[in-house]
Design an enzyme around this catalytic site. Sequence first.
Site, mmCIF file in Angstrom:
data_model
loop_
_atom_site.group_PDB
_atom_site.id
_atom_site.type_symbol
_atom_site.label_atom_id
_atom_site.label_comp_id
_atom_site.label_asym_id
_atom_site.label_seq_id
_atom_site.Cartn_x
_atom_site.Cartn_y
_atom_site.Cartn_z
ATOM 1 N N GLU A 53 71.007 67.888 76.461
ATOM 2 C CA GLU A 53 70.895 66.469 76.791
ATOM 3 C C GLU A 53 70.248 65.728 75.639
ATOM 4 O OE1 GLU A 53 69.329 63.533 80.422
ATOM 5 O OE2 GLU A 53 68.875 65.670 80.460
ATOM 6 N N ASN A 200 75.684 62.173 87.742
ATOM 7 C CA ASN A 200 74.605 63.169 87.719
ATOM 8 C C ASN A 200 73.478 62.698 88.632
ATOM 9 O OD1 ASN A 200 72.679 65.276 86.413
ATOM 10 N ND2 ASN A 200 71.629 63.319 86.116
ATOM 11 N N GLU A 201 72.998 63.601 89.466
ATOM 12 C CA GLU A 201 71.898 63.279 90.373
ATOM 13 C C GLU A 201 72.095 61.906 91.008
ATOM 14 O OE1 GLU A 201 68.006 63.987 88.738
ATOM 15 O OE2 GLU A 201 68.405 66.125 88.438
ATOM 16 N N TYR A 269 64.253 73.027 90.272
ATOM 17 C CA TYR A 269 63.315 73.437 89.237
ATOM 18 C C TYR A 269 62.139 74.197 89.851
ATOM 19 C CZ TYR A 269 65.736 70.474 85.867
ATOM 20 O OH TYR A 269 66.686 69.916 85.028
ATOM 21 N N GLU A 326 71.502 72.577 86.836
ATOM 22 C CA GLU A 326 70.168 72.355 86.275
ATOM 23 C C GLU A 326 69.193 73.248 87.020
ATOM 24 O OE1 GLU A 326 68.576 68.438 85.595
ATOM 25 O OE2 GLU A 326 70.568 67.588 85.170
ATOM 26 N N GLN A 375 66.317 73.361 79.228
ATOM 27 C CA GLN A 375 67.516 73.081 78.455
ATOM 28 C C GLN A 375 67.570 74.007 77.242
ATOM 29 O OE1 GLN A 375 67.829 68.861 77.575
ATOM 30 N NE2 GLN A 375 67.630 68.300 79.722
#
Length: 522
Positions: A53, A200-201, A269, A326, A375
């Site tokens: 990203e 995204n999201e 996460y 992610e 990432q």
Amino acid sequence: MQTLKKHVKRTLASLALAAMASGAAAQQNAEIIINADQPGPVINKNIYSQFVEHLGRGIYEGIWVGEKSKIPNTQGYRKDVLAALQDLQVPLMRWPGGCFADEYNWRDGIGPRNKRPVKVNTNWGGVEEDNAFGTHEFMALAEMLGSEVYINGNLGTGTPREMAEWLEYMTGEGKSTLAELRRKNGRDKPWKIDYFTIGNEAWGCGGHMTPEYYTNLYNHYATFLKAPSHNMPKLIASGGHTTDTSWAEHLTAHVNPIEKLAAVSFHYYTLPTEDWKVKGAALNFDEGQWISTFVSTWKMDEFIRNNKAVMDKNDPEKKIGFYVDEWGTWYDVEEGTNPGFLYQQNSLRDALVAAVNFNIFHDHADRVHMSNIAQMINVLQAMILTDKEKMLLTPTYHAFHLYKPFQDATYLPVNINHAAPYTFDGKSVPSLSVTSAKGKDGKTWLALVNTNPREAKTVDVSVKGTSVNKATGRVLTAERMDTHNTFDAPETIKPADYSANAQNGKLTLQLPAKSVVVVSLE
């Protein structure tokens, strides 16, 4: 490296002595049975994919330094980073975001670099984005690495036309204006676009939408995404996160036609504290935060199971994938760095977290065909850290390297017996995380994670239908829970050779505390 080898040898030697001691007889060995006669699905190589990203130094300095940089480069790409990524065999990369994607206009990143507009990266640090790294630069990187590509389209601030024109620019074969523009900018042949996601999201930085509203937009945008039939990417929907299964449920029930939906994405996460305001430190943590980290990461299994359950109702044939695009550890940023750059150190703990997640993804290989760690470089749970001309490989990089034989391998179910849980401070997690597969090389591979940071483990291994005489591979471990590499000492932690021979027809593996072991069985 010599220190690590001595530590491993000391640990294995002490384990062997302990096993022979009379006091050890009372504690039964853990037992692993590999069901080689019950092969499961293929473990898609894209489970080992990366996420790139426009965030902090993830691209600029991390990958791209420009042709005029004093840092050794190939056409603007760092030579040291390219070599490391090529050795990792990165199967796929996701780009340009992330939250950045929903403010990105692809036209800003094409044409002469000195004429590209300078924007402000409002999501990540408020820094200037000069768009030097755009579509052509990303696709060239993918070709250098031999990676598939996953393009994240702009739903948040873009339009159906903007998204459709980007796809035509990349895949157009004829003499259309967009195909000719691509040729003018230096690329004659169309690129192969493997995956394309719409937004995204959408539940958060992508627009704070409901599943119902997003599904309507997905149907709208997907209608106009067109490419030559042999180069039409698989379309992905932006899905949910953590405990929320409503996105997977609604999308699989209401995308029309369902053939336009190859997969639903998911984000999760690992936070040691599970508190986004004070997430926990990347280094100098205690055993309480060690175990809380694994309590958090093991929830991945529960979240995948819950989403699979709702998807199975609408898609019993499992045609739609569930992509964890992610994931990774997220700690408080390193002191003295830009909070918007999400720069954190990477320790042995991160390597074990990665390996536990790999094993979970393997267990769900029927739906999980892709995952993208967040990432690749200098951001969150990165493979590589750079500081100007310096570069180091993180323990997470080494975990990915250990697991290379599992790319496109055939999953083999495993039974785990007599493995007491790891318990501390009122919390408990499995002490052993295990996976096995038949590799494309024909070998049977076994990966084991001992999450207990204080106690080693002795494990008896058997394979149904065959005898096992030897295990050969590598081990990743260290003396401290937060052992990590630095630019002054970049090889403090990396894998060491590992082997074990059967005795009287019985193969026993000695697993050091806080370790990852990957071996082939003969």
